[in-house]
Design a protein around this motif. Structure first.
Motif, short mmCIF file in Angstrom:
data_model
loop_
_atom_site.label_atom_id
_atom_site.label_comp_id
_atom_site.label_asym_id
_atom_site.label_seq_id
_atom_site.Cartn_x
_atom_site.Cartn_y
_atom_site.Cartn_z
N GLY A 169 0.76 -1.19 -0.04
CA GLY A 169 -0.01 0.11 -0.06
C GLY A 169 0.73 1.30 -0.07
N TYR A 170 1.86 1.07 0.79
CA TYR A 170 2.89 2.50 0.89
C TYR A 170 3.48 2.58 -0.48
N LYS A 171 3.90 1.58 -1.26
CA LYS A 171 4.59 1.49 -2.72
C LYS A 171 3.54 2.19 -3.46
N TYR A 172 2.10 1.72 -3.45
CA TYR A 172 1.35 2.06 -4.37
C TYR A 172 1.00 3.81 -4.22
N ALA A 173 1.05 4.13 -2.96
CA ALA A 173 0.77 5.48 -2.93
C ALA A 173 1.84 6.49 -3.51
N LEU A 174 3.26 5.93 -3.37
CA LEU A 174 4.63 6.53 -3.79
C LEU A 174 4.34 6.74 -5.52
N MET A 175 3.90 5.48 -5.86
CA MET A 175 3.77 5.14 -7.37
C MET A 175 2.57 6.15 -7.99
N ASP A 176 1.63 6.10 -7.39
CA ASP A 176 0.38 7.36 -7.80
C ASP A 176 0.90 8.58 -7.81
N LYS A 177 1.81 8.95 -7.01
CA LYS A 177 2.18 10.25 -6.92
C LYS A 177 3.40 10.61 -7.51
N ASN A 178 3.87 9.61 -8.14
CA ASN A 178 5.30 9.59 -9.18
C ASN A 178 6.54 10.09 -8.08
#
Length: 344
Positions: free
Chosen positions: A202-211
């Protein structure tokens, strides 16, 4: 071929009457506990359990439900057990509780002990190093239900009650990003445990979403994320260059401890570093500033897991878990001062 052991063999071996042996094996109240124990032990040692002994005992309910927790020294587990106890007591069941202390060897020993105590069902939150689940096979073979909660097994054949940890961690990390954080440290337990591996996702997905690029150096994995770990975590954080501006910690007691150690080092919360915890434990509301956290419904989880266990025991073919395999409870982000860089 060895002949089957009979109650007469056990009676002869112990110097008691066959009637006493028969009554003890049927859990008759007329037999003293001490004698019962002696007879159970002899039956087990002589190999009687593998035949009629087990059949006799399995045909009767003990009204005991086993619960194996990773550690009793946890506010979250305490609230789960309170939820379980409430439902169990109302339905006339007792809880038999043991802790694995995060050790697979201890979990296996506890499981064996629960099986030999003839619990009607077993509720388990897995130890952090539990990868192979072969120790639950005797329960499945006998048709004794096993339900996992919080830390659930990653297998299609197991049933469990949990929250969506991926989504919860994504929401927590997104909140820090929305507050302007660019370098966010994530503190978590062993990724062998489903809850922590999901939170990391979930942490990684959030970073990915915000580049925002993922940096492995910003992940701090500990075998035990508790109050005592705070000093060690802060020492690690303060070595980072540049310093992080946000921290997402998978446990409120640990988050509170980190915050205190950071403040002692002159770090302002949330101005210099914003903090988000997890579980909505009492400590998160008692410290200053109060800690933003994920509300994890422990009491409700205990109630739901126990209700499904008792429903399964009453009607094995007609339960929610029988049909869905997994029940996901809702969690939510509770925003408090520890993360609010952008004042309302």
């Amino acid at each position: 071929m060895e002949k089957d052991i009979t109650i007469y063999d056990i009676a002869r071996d112990l110097g008691v009457s066959p009637t006493t042996v028969s009554r003890a094996l049927n859990n008759h109240p007329a037999v003293k506990e001490k004698t019962k124990k002696k007879i159970f032990q002899a039956a087990s040692d002589m190999g009687y359990q593998s035949n009629i002994f087990a059949a006799n005992l399995r045909s009767k309910r003990t009204n005991n439900i086993g619960v194996i927790v990773p550690s009793l020294n946890s506010n979250f587990q305490a609230s789960v057990l309170a939820g379980m106890e409430k439902v169990a007591n109302a339905a006339g069941f007792n809880l038999v509780i043991s802790q694995s202390l995060e050790s697979i060897e201890k979990e296996i020993a506890n499981t064996r002990s629960m099986f030999n105590s003839r619990v009607d069902g077993l509720l388990v939150s897995l130890a952090s190093d539990a990868e192979n689940l072969a120790h639950f096979a005797p329960f499945h073979k006998r048709g004794i239900p096993v339900i996992f909660y919080d830390r659930i097994a990653n297998s299609d054949s197991s049933t469990g009650v949990a929250i969506d940890n991926i989504q919860a961690a994504q929401i927590a990390t997104n909140h820090l990003i929305d507050q302007g954080c660019k370098k966010i440290v994530h503190v978590l337990g062993s990724t062998n445990v489903s809850v922590y591996s999901d939170r990391l996702k979930g942490y990684k997905y959030a970073l990915m979403d915000k580049n925002i690029s993922f940096d492995q150096d910003q992940i701090i994995v500990l075998s035990d994320i508790n109050e005592e770990a705070g000093e060690k975590i802060v020492a690690q954080i303060l070595k980072m260059d540049p310093l992080p501006d946000g921290i997402f910690i998978s446990n409120d007691a640990c988050a509170a401890s980190c915050m205190n150690h950071l403040k002692q080092k002159g770090i302002r919360i949330p101005e210099d570093m914003a903090i988000v915890g997890f579980n909505n434990e009492l400590i998160s509301r008692l410290v200053e500033p109060k800690i933003t956290t994920i509300n994890y419904p422990g009491f409700e989880m205990g109630e739901v897991a126990m209700k499904n266990m008792i429903n399964y025991l009453d009607e094995p073919s007609n339960t929610t878990l029988h049909n869905t395999n997994k029940i996901t409870l809702r969690s939510e982000l509770l925003i408090r001062e520890s993360s609010l860089k952008k004042k309302k």
